[in-house]
Design an enzyme around this catalytic site. Sequence first.
Site, PDB file in Angstrom:
ATOM      1  N   VAL A  14       0.837  -1.208   0.000  1.00 25.30           N
ATOM      2  CA  VAL A  14       0.000   0.000   0.000  1.00 25.30           C
ATOM      3  C   VAL A  14       0.871   1.257   0.000  1.00 25.30           C
ATOM      4  CG1 VAL A  14      -1.874   1.229   1.154  1.00 25.30           C
ATOM      5  CG2 VAL A  14      -1.837  -1.274   1.174  1.00 25.30           C
ATOM      6  N   ARG A  45      11.056  -1.140   7.009  1.00 27.47           N
ATOM      7  CA  ARG A  45      11.822  -2.052   7.869  1.00 27.47           C
ATOM      8  C   ARG A  45      13.170  -2.393   7.239  1.00 27.47           C
ATOM      9  NH1 ARG A  45       7.736  -6.338   9.671  1.00 27.47           N
ATOM     10  NH2 ARG A  45       7.920  -6.655   7.444  1.00 27.47           N
ATOM     11  N   LYS A 105      -7.000  -1.303   9.951  1.00 26.65           N
ATOM     12  CA  LYS A 105      -8.305  -1.660  10.545  1.00 26.65           C
ATOM     13  C   LYS A 105      -8.170  -2.234  11.948  1.00 26.65           C
ATOM     14  CE  LYS A 105      -6.639  -4.535   7.450  1.00 26.65           C
ATOM     15  NZ  LYS A 105      -6.575  -5.000   6.095  1.00 26.65           N
ATOM     16  N   VAL A 132     -11.298   0.115   5.596  1.00 22.26           N
ATOM     17  CA  VAL A 132     -12.452  -0.750   5.303  1.00 22.26           C
ATOM     18  C   VAL A 132     -12.701  -0.814   3.797  1.00 22.26           C
ATOM     19  CG1 VAL A 132     -14.900  -1.169   5.734  1.00 22.26           C
ATOM     20  CG2 VAL A 132     -13.507  -0.072   7.497  1.00 22.26           C
ATOM     21  N   GLY A 187      -0.542  -9.965  -2.883  1.00 23.69           N
ATOM     22  CA  GLY A 187      -0.512  -8.872  -1.897  1.00 23.69           C
ATOM     23  C   GLY A 187      -1.878  -8.564  -1.317  1.00 23.69           C
ATOM     24  N   GLU A 190      -3.512 -10.662   4.521  1.00 20.18           N
ATOM     25  CA  GLU A 190      -2.854 -10.037   5.673  1.00 20.18           C
ATOM     26  C   GLU A 190      -1.517 -10.721   5.931  1.00 20.18           C
ATOM     27  OE1 GLU A 190      -4.272  -7.306   7.477  1.00 20.18           O
ATOM     28  OE2 GLU A 190      -5.264  -7.463   5.577  1.00 20.18           O
ATOM     29  N   ASP A 201     -10.055 -10.154  10.184  1.00 16.05           N
ATOM     30  CA  ASP A 201      -9.920  -8.931   9.377  1.00 16.05           C
ATOM     31  C   ASP A 201     -11.311  -8.347   9.075  1.00 16.05           C
ATOM     32  OD1 ASP A 201      -8.252  -7.236   7.380  1.00 16.05           O
ATOM     33  OD2 ASP A 201      -9.860  -8.064   6.147  1.00 16.05           O
ATOM     34  N   LYS A 205     -13.128  -4.668  10.313  1.00 13.22           N
ATOM     35  CA  LYS A 205     -13.783  -3.717   9.408  1.00 13.22           C
ATOM     36  C   LYS A 205     -15.244  -3.520   9.784  1.00 13.22           C
ATOM     37  CE  LYS A 205     -10.667  -5.077   5.649  1.00 13.22           C
ATOM     38  NZ  LYS A 205     -10.453  -6.088   4.614  1.00 13.22           N
TER      39      LYS A 205
HETATM   40  N1  HSE Z   1      -6.425  -8.799   3.680  1.00 16.88           N
HETATM   41  C1  HSE Z   1      -7.391  -7.813   3.346  1.00 16.88           C
HETATM   42  C2  HSE Z   1      -8.388  -8.427   2.372  1.00 16.88           C
HETATM   43  C3  HSE Z   1      -6.704  -6.618   2.725  1.00 16.88           C
HETATM   44  O1  HSE Z   1      -8.101  -9.496   1.828  1.00 16.88           O
HETATM   45  O2  HSE Z   1      -9.451  -7.879   2.190  1.00 16.88           O
HETATM   46  C4  HSE Z   1      -7.551  -5.405   2.698  1.00 16.88           C
HETATM   47  O3  HSE Z   1      -7.939  -4.991   3.976  1.00 16.88           O
END
Ligand code: HSE
Length: 436
Positions: A14, A45, A105, A132, A187, A190, A201, A205
């Site tokens: 991101v 990092r 989130k 979200v 990508g 998480e 996750d 949200k």
């Molecule tokens: N891991 C999250 C998803 C990324 O797959 O929706 C976006 O928040």
Amino acid sequence: MNPVKIGLLGLGTVGGGTVNVLKRNAEEISRRAGRAIEVSHASARELNKPRICDTTGITLTSNPAEVVDAPEVDVVVELIGGDGLAYEMVMKAINNGKHVVTANKALIAKHGNEIFAAAQKKGVMVAFEAAVAGGIPIIKAIREGLSANRIEWLAGIINGTGNFILTEMRDKGRDFADVLAEAQALGYAEADPTFDVEGIDAAHKLTILASIAFGIPLQFDKAYTEGITRITREDVTYAEELGYRIKHLGVARRTNGGIELRVHPTLIPERRLIANVNGVMNAVLVKGDAVGPTLYYGAGAGAEATASAVVADIVDVVRALTSDPENRVPHLAFQPDQLSDLPILPVDEIVTAYYLRLQVEDRPGVLADITRIFGEAGISIEAVLQKEPAEGETSVPLIMLTQRVKEQSMNQALAAIAKLDAVTGEPVRIRMESLG
Ligand code: HSE
């Protein structure tokens, strides 16, 4: 006027997308914001990793505190993730009097109440659109676009990875693990992909959406969370035969007794638009009393889709830099002293319809025993489907759809049914929502 200086914490998917979008669309963005916006500092990092963005002209460091403390930085954009270092840096930024934009989130769902109180005190903004549903401007839509409405409920496919897995399993018969690995490579997933597949996750949200929809404090610890790991191909097929799709849904509903806040696999009638949201796409259905149902759809994950929301937040912050802090849009849509104490209902108290799959002996009287138990529990059956026994088996799958009932009554009825001699194995239960 001098450009507004951004300090970026995190240069991963991101972060890289944000640098690219800010550079590519710099001219249009500054025409919208009224000021040029430039990333002056960034932390990562590992400094020498290959990146998706060009970092020329950006002061790089591996220490995020240096970015947060840099006097030139006006807005800190937190893209570290998690609620350890990210929490520390966001609180530090607020204490330094800097505005914050975050895509985090977990941080907002778990620490948002404290973070917003601190920001309020310091007169700074904390924007979190990207937290979200990736690129979908759902926070803005609920917080501002729907502010005339009493929101009755909302339901969303708010984890792209989970939706991608369910879609690939259904359409291509692919393996769970194989699709998850692809989502990680793209990508979407998480850092800890169990957050995606176990519904954590999505619960982060949903917690945020429920707060801005109903004007309640963030209460992640009270969300009911169930993932997709137990969904079988069999259930996907039977659901389809009955005219339903299985989606991993976050549901927040206002009831007389309190708020339902729950994430779980859900059967949805296939004719609903939201049942046809596939792949990594997200969608949120919001029902307001004045506007009726509204649906928001778009990419829920990915570098530039999420950067779209991050940059929109940066533009919002830049536009409001000189505004009176007391007259800004409240973080949780409602004025902080006007949040309600409506309780979050325990899962036993939620009311929903059910898809059930029982494995039963194929002999007279079995169905009668089962329907008697449901009748005594006040549960009305809507459809029954009995399948052929598998080769060499004497028991058959019995699929039932019920009408809406309190979860507690369903639990009691299923416990009684599981004790019948003719029933083998644990009954499978998937909640069902008509979203009508
Ligand atoms: N891991 C999250 C998803 C990324 O797959 O929706 C976006 O928040």
